[in-house]
Design a protein around this motif. Sequence first.
Motif, mmCIF file in Angstrom:
data_model
loop_
_atom_site.group_PDB
_atom_site.id
_atom_site.type_symbol
_atom_site.label_atom_id
_atom_site.label_comp_id
_atom_site.label_asym_id
_atom_site.label_seq_id
_atom_site.Cartn_x
_atom_site.Cartn_y
_atom_site.Cartn_z
ATOM 1 N N TYR A 93 11.128 12.574 -47.089
ATOM 2 C CA TYR A 93 12.495 13.062 -46.933
ATOM 3 C C TYR A 93 12.597 13.944 -45.701
ATOM 4 C CZ TYR A 93 11.587 17.772 -48.940
ATOM 5 O OH TYR A 93 11.140 19.041 -49.172
ATOM 6 N N VAL A 95 16.192 10.362 -47.315
ATOM 7 C CA VAL A 95 14.881 9.843 -47.707
ATOM 8 C C VAL A 95 14.710 8.480 -47.057
ATOM 9 C CG1 VAL A 95 13.389 9.142 -49.602
ATOM 10 C CG2 VAL A 95 14.943 11.089 -49.890
ATOM 11 N N GLU A 126 17.607 14.014 -52.568
ATOM 12 C CA GLU A 126 18.566 14.443 -51.548
ATOM 13 C C GLU A 126 19.436 15.590 -52.051
ATOM 14 O OE1 GLU A 126 18.891 10.230 -49.056
ATOM 15 O OE2 GLU A 126 20.515 10.793 -50.427
#
Length: 713
Positions: free
Chosen positions: A183, A172, A159
Amino acid sequence: MKKFILSLLLAAFILPLQANEGMWFLMHIERLNYRDMQKMGLQLTPEEIYSINNASLKDAIVQFNRGCTAEIISDSGLVLTNHHCGYGQIAELSTAENDYLTNGFWAANRSEEIKPKKLSVRFFVRMDDVSKRILEQVNESMTEADREAAINREIAKIEQENSEGGKYTVSVKSFYQGNEYYYFVYQDYNDVRLVGTPPASIGKFGGDTDNWEWPRHTGDFALFRVYADKDGNPAEYSPDNVPLKPKKHLTTSLKGFEEGDFAMIMGYPGRTNRWMPAGGIEQNVKYAYPAWVEASKTSMDVMKKYMDKDQQVKLDYASSYASIANYWKNRQGMIDALTQHKTAKSKKESEAAFQKWASKKGNEKYAEVIPVINNYYKKTNDISAHNNYLGLLLRTRMASTPYRLGNAIAYYLEQNEAKQAELKPQLEAEINDLYEGMYIPLEEDVLATQLKLYSTKAKNIAPMIGEAAQANNKNNAGWNNYINTAFENSIFESKEKLQNFMANPKAEVIQNDPLYKLSTDLMKHYRYESAEEKQLNNDFERAYRLMVQGMRLQNPDEKYYPDANSTLRLTYGKVIALPADKRNDAAKNYYTTLKGTVAKYQPGDDEFDMPKELIALYENKDFGQYADADGYLPVNFLTDNDITGGNSGSPVLNGKGELIGLAFDGNIEAMAGDVIFDDQLQRTINVDIRYVLFLIDKLAGASHIIEELTLSK
């Protein structure tokens, strides 16, 4: 168990796919779906639907306020979604004097568009598969807690890597019960303003009576606009912000459609559970959902009593009541549909076939999966009922507010003077937010009534509630007396009392406060897991993941799609009818007309009243350019798309990707659709875009909005 209820399990359906079944990832359309879609009538390329480098349809679809879907329909950031999706914001902006919820609202120009306190839209940027990377972090010897911790560490890295320094929100998500991971990159805009809404007598026409029913006659839509800074970037509200110039906006079709025409829907479906085992279905039908239904109805009955007496209370609680009522009917419909279709029985047959496959040489890894799952449900049936009773109780604002604010104040008091000065404005804002629109007599009554239900129906209830129930019985007192006394002696009884306390706050006052103690007891009990529960959850989660993994190996040639989890999906099907219904005046039972709407009119009725101006337009047949070629004014129509909650507000698109309608509901006959798809029953109920435009133009007189659109005639 709490984790299971709060995060419904993800997976895919394992029976042979029907032509219209599936909620598909956009990045997989070309490989899995494109040929089928072409045969059914799609005229776009996969690149025109989903592209990372060029503008595509995905750039015109947004997640609305994290719970619905909306679409961009002009080059000036105009957003179309369902009336019920914007219901809370419309109610928030309404007062008894300026009641936009009841009477409607139309901004004559941009300066009149109104900003709710909190409203955002989320644009989808891109997605990618990170399954290999994440699953390399785990092994079979890990406990579920250790596995989750390792996965979360890797998720945090992914992330951060893709956020571009905070420009994007990255999420995600787990799919197929932890067997795959993807993601998703998003961009959020928080300056979103109300442009227009029809009165509730149109946007909510039919009310709870018609909810989940067909034929429908509801104008379930509202308009908002996305604002950005002068460079088109997300920005918090400012008078200097300008309407967003989107990468893509939808063309709106006035051409109509016929039965059998191609229809696709893009949106953010919330949750489906099509891998759910038979034991889970039986638990929901016999324990969890009945508790939800009973507790929901309990709150609704008390709330309505106060809402009917005071228009401001009605506005303040309109969104909360509507949400509870929607799920109350949904859960009862699920009970009825899952029972009628014997869904648990068919799941047991699939599980028996899986067990036979798992007993073969080489499949020993999966041999104990089904027994572990069945044991879990057997031992958690009563827990599931308890958690639904308690979960609905905790939706009562004064069941949770004292705990939340009490802990925040306690933390504040532990800090030094400098830190307190920093925290004080945040704390004051939180107090204002939590008490805004709160009507204490209603809150007291709902809390007392819910506590009575919980204490008499749930097993292994919270300790303080058990003691209070015994005392009530011994003293021949009721829960209303108990709660009234608690409120009278609590600093949380009102915002004013709490603000007075904050002038000289003391930690011991918080700790001894009766509402804080009650709220804390409820929250702690809801979150508590015994050692046995923890072990059951650990074993269940591993078994569930292995079951999904094994069933996919058992049927390797099947085409799978992941279960819904609030990520952008595409579903495709056709405009399609139900059998003839004498309640519908339409020539074919796949659409409804304004004639049928007027036929339902009941003056002064909460559900079936309608504006006299709309009746006059019907009587004069003043339909403008929005009438069908056969002369009637269309209202709602049916498709067989595979959708669920969260798809509300999703655009219904024709083969050219043009907007023909707005999804807003499903039919009660197919209420089992979150667990099992039935192509003979599953129907999506949509607002015809021509009815939307008719109401904007002819009823509201907001022709400036029509001029803003790109129309295909």
